[in-house]
Motif scaffolding. Sequence first.
Motif, short mmCIF file in Angstrom:
data_model
loop_
_atom_site.label_atom_id
_atom_site.label_comp_id
_atom_site.label_asym_id
_atom_site.label_seq_id
_atom_site.Cartn_x
_atom_site.Cartn_y
_atom_site.Cartn_z
N ASP A 3 46.68 5.18 -36.68
CA ASP A 3 46.83 4.67 -35.57
C ASP A 3 46.36 3.35 -35.28
N VAL A 17 54.82 12.33 -32.53
CA VAL A 17 54.90 10.86 -32.17
C VAL A 17 56.47 10.14 -32.64
N ARG A 20 59.16 11.81 -30.49
CA ARG A 20 59.14 11.32 -29.14
C ARG A 20 59.76 9.86 -29.38
N ARG A 21 59.40 8.98 -30.24
CA ARG A 21 59.89 7.73 -30.33
C ARG A 21 61.29 7.94 -30.81
#
Length: 64
Positions: A3, A17, A20-21
């Motif tokens: 990250d 993640v 979600r993107r």
Amino acid sequence: MTDAEGRRRNTILAGLVLMRRMAPDITISEMLAFLYTAENPGIRVKDLADLMATTSATASRASR
């Protein structure tokens, strides 16, 4: 994968993640339906509902 702070990311977290993107408006139910369906091609809505611990109507909506 790391990250912004350089920490190593959990594979599941990284996958969520990324999802979600790619689909910013996706709901948790839709994520579950996608992942269970990817793991179990041809799964029936009733079986998907059992795995998701929800109703058949919710599983059906989420899978669409």
